[in-house]
Design a protein around this motif. Sequence first.
Motif, short mmCIF file in Angstrom:
data_model
loop_
_atom_site.label_atom_id
_atom_site.label_comp_id
_atom_site.label_asym_id
_atom_site.label_seq_id
_atom_site.Cartn_x
_atom_site.Cartn_y
_atom_site.Cartn_z
N TYR A 253 -8.42 1.09 -6.88
CA TYR A 253 -8.04 1.96 -5.78
C TYR A 253 -6.76 2.67 -6.15
O TYR A 253 -5.81 2.03 -6.59
CB TYR A 253 -7.83 1.07 -4.56
N PHE A 254 -6.70 3.98 -6.02
CA PHE A 254 -5.42 4.61 -6.31
C PHE A 254 -5.00 5.59 -5.24
O PHE A 254 -5.81 6.27 -4.64
CB PHE A 254 -5.30 5.11 -7.74
N SER A 255 -3.69 5.55 -4.98
CA SER A 255 -3.15 6.28 -3.86
C SER A 255 -1.64 6.38 -3.98
O SER A 255 -1.00 5.57 -4.65
CB SER A 255 -3.50 5.54 -2.56
N ALA A 256 -1.08 7.38 -3.28
CA ALA A 256 0.38 7.49 -3.21
C ALA A 256 0.93 6.73 -2.01
O ALA A 256 2.12 6.72 -1.77
CB ALA A 256 0.78 8.96 -3.13
N ASN A 257 0.06 6.07 -1.23
CA ASN A 257 0.52 5.32 -0.07
C ASN A 257 1.41 4.16 -0.47
O ASN A 257 1.14 3.48 -1.45
CB ASN A 257 -0.68 4.72 0.70
N SER A 258 2.43 3.91 0.33
CA SER A 258 3.32 2.79 0.01
C SER A 258 2.62 1.45 0.23
O SER A 258 2.98 0.46 -0.38
CB SER A 258 4.59 2.87 0.87
#
Length: 123
Positions: free
Chosen positions: A84-89
């Motif tokens: 899973y990849f994301s810029a969410n903290s």
Amino acid sequence: MSDKVKKIIIFDDDEDILSICSYILEEQGWEVHTFTDCNDIIEKVAGIFPDVILMDNWIPDVGGINATQTLKKDETLKQIPVVYFSANSDIQLLADHAGAESYLAKPFDLEDLERVINSVLVN
């Protein structure tokens, strides 16, 4: 030594990320498939049957969590590891909620990308 080509699917609506990741992974001998949405995700994944899936959190239309959960409910596809990849903290929570095997925070560097993909690969 297996000479089977390793296949990866990247689901992300960011064309820059798709092109960068594709370039890097193809250089390492991967067969890369990219999609900018996750509509008909079962058909897309079953048609390629990749070794690894990279899933963006904000992918249209249903979003990465729903898309990952859909895959994990499918008997034939659920064993394919999802990163899973994301810029969410809170990416770790999102990845856990989605049922992904691992996660990668954006922005990431190439070593991170390689490390996380290799960590989920089933030899």
